[in-house]
Design an enzyme around this catalytic site. Structure first.
Site, mmCIF file in Angstrom:
data_model
loop_
_atom_site.group_PDB
_atom_site.id
_atom_site.type_symbol
_atom_site.label_atom_id
_atom_site.label_comp_id
_atom_site.label_asym_id
_atom_site.label_seq_id
_atom_site.Cartn_x
_atom_site.Cartn_y
_atom_site.Cartn_z
ATOM 1 N N LYS A 66 -3.115 15.895 15.986
ATOM 2 C CA LYS A 66 -2.419 15.223 14.875
ATOM 3 C C LYS A 66 -1.504 16.196 14.132
ATOM 4 C CE LYS A 66 -3.759 11.501 11.858
ATOM 5 N NZ LYS A 66 -4.821 10.887 11.079
ATOM 6 N N ARG A 92 -2.301 4.775 9.714
ATOM 7 C CA ARG A 92 -2.751 6.120 10.076
ATOM 8 C C ARG A 92 -3.052 6.902 8.809
ATOM 9 N NH1 ARG A 92 -2.570 7.188 15.902
ATOM 10 N NH2 ARG A 92 -1.333 5.432 16.623
ATOM 11 N N ILE A 93 -4.037 7.772 8.901
ATOM 12 C CA ILE A 93 -4.336 8.656 7.778
ATOM 13 C C ILE A 93 -3.468 9.901 7.942
ATOM 14 C CG2 ILE A 93 -6.151 9.993 6.627
ATOM 15 C CD1 ILE A 93 -6.496 6.903 6.619
ATOM 16 N N ASN A 108 1.835 4.695 -1.374
ATOM 17 C CA ASN A 108 1.333 3.592 -0.543
ATOM 18 C C ASN A 108 1.167 2.341 -1.394
ATOM 19 O OD1 ASN A 108 0.165 2.286 1.760
ATOM 20 N ND2 ASN A 108 -1.876 2.660 0.917
ATOM 21 N N HIS A 110 -1.363 -1.041 -1.525
ATOM 22 C CA HIS A 110 -2.626 -1.532 -0.968
ATOM 23 C C HIS A 110 -2.936 -2.914 -1.549
ATOM 24 C CE1 HIS A 110 -6.563 -1.368 0.837
ATOM 25 N NE2 HIS A 110 -7.057 -1.821 -0.312
HETATM 26 C C1 GRF Z 1 0.499 -5.028 3.285
HETATM 27 O O1 GRF Z 1 -0.414 -6.009 2.870
HETATM 28 C C2 GRF Z 1 0.165 -3.689 2.671
HETATM 29 O O2 GRF Z 1 -0.378 -3.781 1.396
HETATM 30 C C3 GRF Z 1 -0.889 -3.178 3.629
HETATM 31 O O3 GRF Z 1 -0.411 -3.583 4.905
HETATM 32 C C4 GRF Z 1 0.363 -4.773 4.771
HETATM 33 C C5 GRF Z 1 1.683 -4.533 5.431
HETATM 34 O O4 GRF Z 1 2.421 -5.715 5.577
HETATM 35 N N1 GRF Z 1 -1.077 -1.760 3.459
HETATM 36 P P1 GRF Z 1 3.933 -5.674 6.037
HETATM 37 O O5 GRF Z 1 4.001 -4.977 7.395
HETATM 38 O O6 GRF Z 1 4.739 -4.946 4.996
HETATM 39 O O7 GRF Z 1 4.349 -7.103 6.166
#
Ligand code: GRF
Length: 191
Positions: A66, A92-93, A108, A110
């Protein structure tokens, strides 16, 4: 000068589109200079092509480890003079090999109210837990799974009788609003 963004994605790319649209609408003073994907045939690549954004496929398997993959990625990011990295469904982390080069420069989104329901299934996990509210979190990325410092959150109530599909639709709509808004605030505060 416009902030240069790289977006990392592994799937559909609706957040990519929301960010690109906000830039076009002049709500976000930035430009997307690179899309980074970890699969060669995902929908987000098409979305990037339509907008003339170059895509870089990072084939992790073609590197011995990685760290080597991330070093190749850093070279690509540096060549594109990327200021800010946005994860949008990147599965991926990332490790300190990349993160230490971009301190507080990797963000990010979430689909849950962190620290609750981290991981791949934030919406489903909140739904199954029977909580009365969930939401969306924008946060800095560290080497953990959705553990970095929170920048901003938006709450989405889960009313009795609301189904999973309806919740997913609502969460995604909130994401598409929140991500560009938070970034615009961050970028303008830094200027
Ligand atoms: C989103 O719900 C985001 O919060 C999560 O993965 C999803 C990605 O959706 N981490 P997209 O590919 O932007 O439609």
């Amino acid at each position: 000068m416009n902030t240069k963004l790289a977006i990392f994605a592994s799937g559909t790319g609706t957040n990519f589109v929301a960010l690109a649209d906000a830039i076009t609408a002049q709500q976000l003073p930035a430009q997307i200079v690179l899309l980074v994907v970890d699969h060669p045939d995902i929908a987000v690549i098409e979305r990037a092509k339509e907008r003339n954004v170059p895509a870089f496929y990072l084939n992790y398997k073609s590197f011995p480890n990685k760290q080597a993959a991330e070093l190749a990625l850093v070279a690509k990011l540096q060549a594109a003079s990327v200021d800010l990295i946005l994860l949008a469904g990147y599965m991926r982390i990332l490790t300190p090999t990349l993160l230490d080069i971009y301190p507080k420069r990797v963000i990010n989104i979430h689909p849950a109210l962190l620290p609750n329901f981290p991981g791949r299934h934030g919406i489903l996990d909140a739904f199954n837990a029977g909580v009365t509210e969930t939401g969306v979190t924008v946060h800095y990325v560290d080497a953990g799974i959705d553990t970095g410092e929170i920048i901003q959150q938006a709450v989405v109530p889960i009313e009795a009788g609301k189904g999973l599909a309806a919740l997913e639709t609502q969460i995604h709509a909130v994401e598409h609003e929140l991500y560009p808004t938070v970034l615009a605030q961050l970028i303008t505060t830094e200027d």
